[in-house]
Design a protein around this motif. Structure first.
Motif, mmCIF file in Angstrom:
data_model
loop_
_atom_site.group_PDB
_atom_site.id
_atom_site.type_symbol
_atom_site.label_atom_id
_atom_site.label_comp_id
_atom_site.label_asym_id
_atom_site.label_seq_id
_atom_site.Cartn_x
_atom_site.Cartn_y
_atom_site.Cartn_z
ATOM 1 N N ARG A 1 0.814 -1.215 0.000
ATOM 2 C CA ARG A 1 0.000 0.000 0.000
ATOM 3 C C ARG A 1 0.849 1.267 0.000
ATOM 4 N NH1 ARG A 1 -3.883 -2.485 4.392
ATOM 5 N NH2 ARG A 1 -5.436 -3.501 3.055
ATOM 6 N N GLY A 2 1.909 1.258 0.766
ATOM 7 C CA GLY A 2 2.752 2.440 0.853
ATOM 8 C C GLY A 2 3.408 2.779 -0.465
ATOM 9 N N VAL A 3 4.025 1.776 -1.119
ATOM 10 C CA VAL A 3 4.744 2.048 -2.358
ATOM 11 C C VAL A 3 3.785 2.401 -3.488
ATOM 12 C CG1 VAL A 3 4.849 -0.335 -3.242
ATOM 13 C CG2 VAL A 3 6.678 1.267 -3.787
ATOM 14 N N VAL A 4 2.597 1.780 -3.541
ATOM 15 C CA VAL A 4 1.622 2.120 -4.580
ATOM 16 C C VAL A 4 1.067 3.524 -4.348
ATOM 17 C CG1 VAL A 4 -0.622 1.525 -5.570
ATOM 18 C CG2 VAL A 4 1.046 -0.270 -5.087
ATOM 19 N N SER A 5 0.821 3.873 -3.085
ATOM 20 C CA SER A 5 0.412 5.243 -2.778
ATOM 21 C C SER A 5 1.485 6.233 -3.227
ATOM 22 C CB SER A 5 0.163 5.387 -1.272
ATOM 23 O OG SER A 5 -0.043 6.724 -0.915
ATOM 24 N N GLY A 6 2.748 5.875 -2.986
ATOM 25 C CA GLY A 6 3.845 6.721 -3.448
ATOM 26 C C GLY A 6 3.863 6.873 -4.955
ATOM 27 N N LEU A 7 3.612 5.777 -5.676
ATOM 28 C CA LEU A 7 3.585 5.831 -7.138
ATOM 29 C C LEU A 7 2.450 6.722 -7.654
ATOM 30 C CD1 LEU A 7 4.337 2.088 -7.995
ATOM 31 C CD2 LEU A 7 5.800 4.052 -8.528
ATOM 32 N N LEU A 8 1.282 6.652 -7.005
ATOM 33 C CA LEU A 8 0.165 7.506 -7.405
ATOM 34 C C LEU A 8 0.513 8.980 -7.215
ATOM 35 C CD1 LEU A 8 -3.007 5.650 -6.063
ATOM 36 C CD2 LEU A 8 -2.592 6.351 -8.427
ATOM 37 N N ASN A 9 1.085 9.299 -6.055
ATOM 38 C CA ASN A 9 1.481 10.682 -5.800
ATOM 39 C C ASN A 9 2.591 11.121 -6.747
ATOM 40 O OD1 ASN A 9 0.092 11.961 -3.320
ATOM 41 N ND2 ASN A 9 0.541 9.895 -2.611
#
Length: 450
Positions: A371-379
């Motif tokens: 979740r953290g890395v995908v959230s980072g990719l979205l941002n």
């Protein structure tokens, strides 16, 4: 989310006062804004991964603490160099806050209400963006420029206390032998993103040898990053994720949409002041209509995503953006400020619906340990779109206006430039709709085959 977006927008209004305080040029004080944005852009994916590995609550609290401490350093800065370093540290804290705030939705909110939660985050982000110029203006006129940064301190302390009290305690940490941090990938990605961001921001619209060298460095870094991630046992970003057509399409579309939305910030002030002849106060009010509309629309957009499905609302948001851009591309100056604000509101409402639904679709299905890395990719996709839009859409506007100095261009030239720029924007959104349709068809086909 409110703090990190406020940190982006509040400093802009203080640049003239900062240039005077430090006896610096406007180009030099612009780095006060760029240092913050570059730090977020280069670190946000790594920030999300760090939360996945070390515990999201723990890392989020560290991010809030870093942001707050850096705000103190900004407010006490005796020199411009000190302020730039402190702003970079503030951006690092903001990267942790932005990535992990979105990642927390998956573990604190039921899946049926993910859209509503994402809508609330969108409202906070838009409020921070809209509040920054007005609050910043009051602070500069009153206590002075140092208050632009010190105002974050009590807000940061309050955010730290709320997060510590309300967020769930981190579960068992993963086995570091199986899920370690990837320093090589982290370093390569940070250098690649920094080179790209500098390539599209350096030179203030004049593309020269330095920009080409930085783009070449970014391309080389991207190749080395992909190679490194394919070799290491525990990569920062699992390349297999990009084989998922819905995730890849969401990231590409997010970047394209952010590129388009940046056109409203690049073109709007010049059109309103030069083509329509409005004074600065009216220009500011007209431009604030966009963030205000986004803030009001985000929460209803989240509820609509929950009720009607995130994919449908993603398409609806894109259609709204395309419609607004198309109207702006054909807008006659005779309609005045109302003729500009109405399609701008349509665009920003569409953007709010798209952003909320797109984030809901992606974060609703991602594995807990990613979740953290995908959230980072979205941002990251959003930030890359914004900095690309500032360069590309600005260049399109300048070219179409056929003016050496856009600030002194004739009203008719500015109106022509705006029409061409938003015509390009509408074409980019049409590409986004095609990508979304193709991705949806591919996902449906795979589901049927399975």
């Amino acid at each position: 989310m409110l703090l990190s977006s406020l940190g982006t927008s509040i400093a802009n209004v203080g640049l003239p006062a900062l240039a005077e305080a430090f006896s610096a040029s406007f180009q030099q004080v612009q780095w006060i804004v760029l240092a913050y944005l570059l730090a977020i852009t280069t670190l946000i994916v790594s920030a999300g991964r760090l939360g996945d590995l070390m515990g999201r609550r723990r890392v989020l609290l560290a991010g809030i603490a870093l942001f707050t401490a850096a705000s103190v350093l900004c407010g006490l800065a005796p020199t411009l160099g000190w302020l730039l370093v402190a702003r970079a540290l503030q951006g690092a804290g903001a990267a942790l806050m932005m990535a992990l705030t979105m990642a927390f939705v998956g573990e604190t909110v039921p899946k049926a209400r993910t859209g509503s939660a994402m809508g609330l985050l969108g409202t906070m982000s838009a409020m921070g963006t809209a509040l920054g110029p007005s609050l910043g203006g009051l602070l500069v006129a009153g206590p002075g420029w140092r208050a632009l940064f010190l105002v974050n301190v009590p807000l940061g302390v309050a955010a730290f206390g709320l997060a510590q009290r309300c967020l769930p305690v981190d579960g068992p940490r993963p086995d570091t032998r199986r899920a370690g941090f990837d320093p090589l990938g982290t370093g390569l990605l940070a250098m690649t993103l920094a080179a790209y961001a500098l390539a599209v921001t350096t030179g203030r619209g004049h593309f020269g040898a330095l920009n080409l060298a930085l783009l070449a460095a970014a391309a080389l870094g991207a190749g080395l990053f992909v190679l490194a991630e394919s070799k290491v046992a525990t990569p920062l970003v699992k390349l297999a994720m990009f084989r998922q057509p819905d995730l890849s399409a969401s990231l590409v579309i997010s970047a394209l949409v952010s590129t388009v939305m940046m056109a409203t910030l690049v073109v709007g002030p010049f059109y309103l002041s030069r083509a329509l002849g409005l004074n600065a106060a009216v220009v500011g009010l007209a431009l604030s209509a966009g963030p205000l509309a986004a803030a009001l629309a985000a929460m209803p957009a989240g509820r609509m995503a929950d009720r009607f499905g995130a994919q449908r609302m993603t398409i609806a948001g894109l259609v709204g953006i395309a419609a607004g851009a198309l109207v702006l591309s054909m807008l006659p100056a005779s309609l005045g400020v109302a003729g500009y604000v109405a399609p701008l509101v349509v665009m920003t409402v569409g953007y709010s619906l798209f952003q909320t639904a797109n984030n809901t679709a992606v974060m609703g299905d991602v594995a807990a340990d990613q979740r953290g890395v995908v959230s980072g990719l979205l941002n990251l996709s959003r930030n890359l779109g914004l900095i690309t839009g500032a360069s590309v859409m600005g260049a399109v506007f300048a070219w179409a206006s056929r003016a050496v100095d856009i600030a002194a261009a004739e009203p008719e030239a500015v109106a022509t430039g705006m029409g061409v720029t938003f015509g390009v924007a509408a074409a980019l959104i049409a590409c986004s709709l095609a990508i979304a349709a193709a991705s949806r068809a591919l996902v449906t086909r795979r589901t049927v085959l399975l």
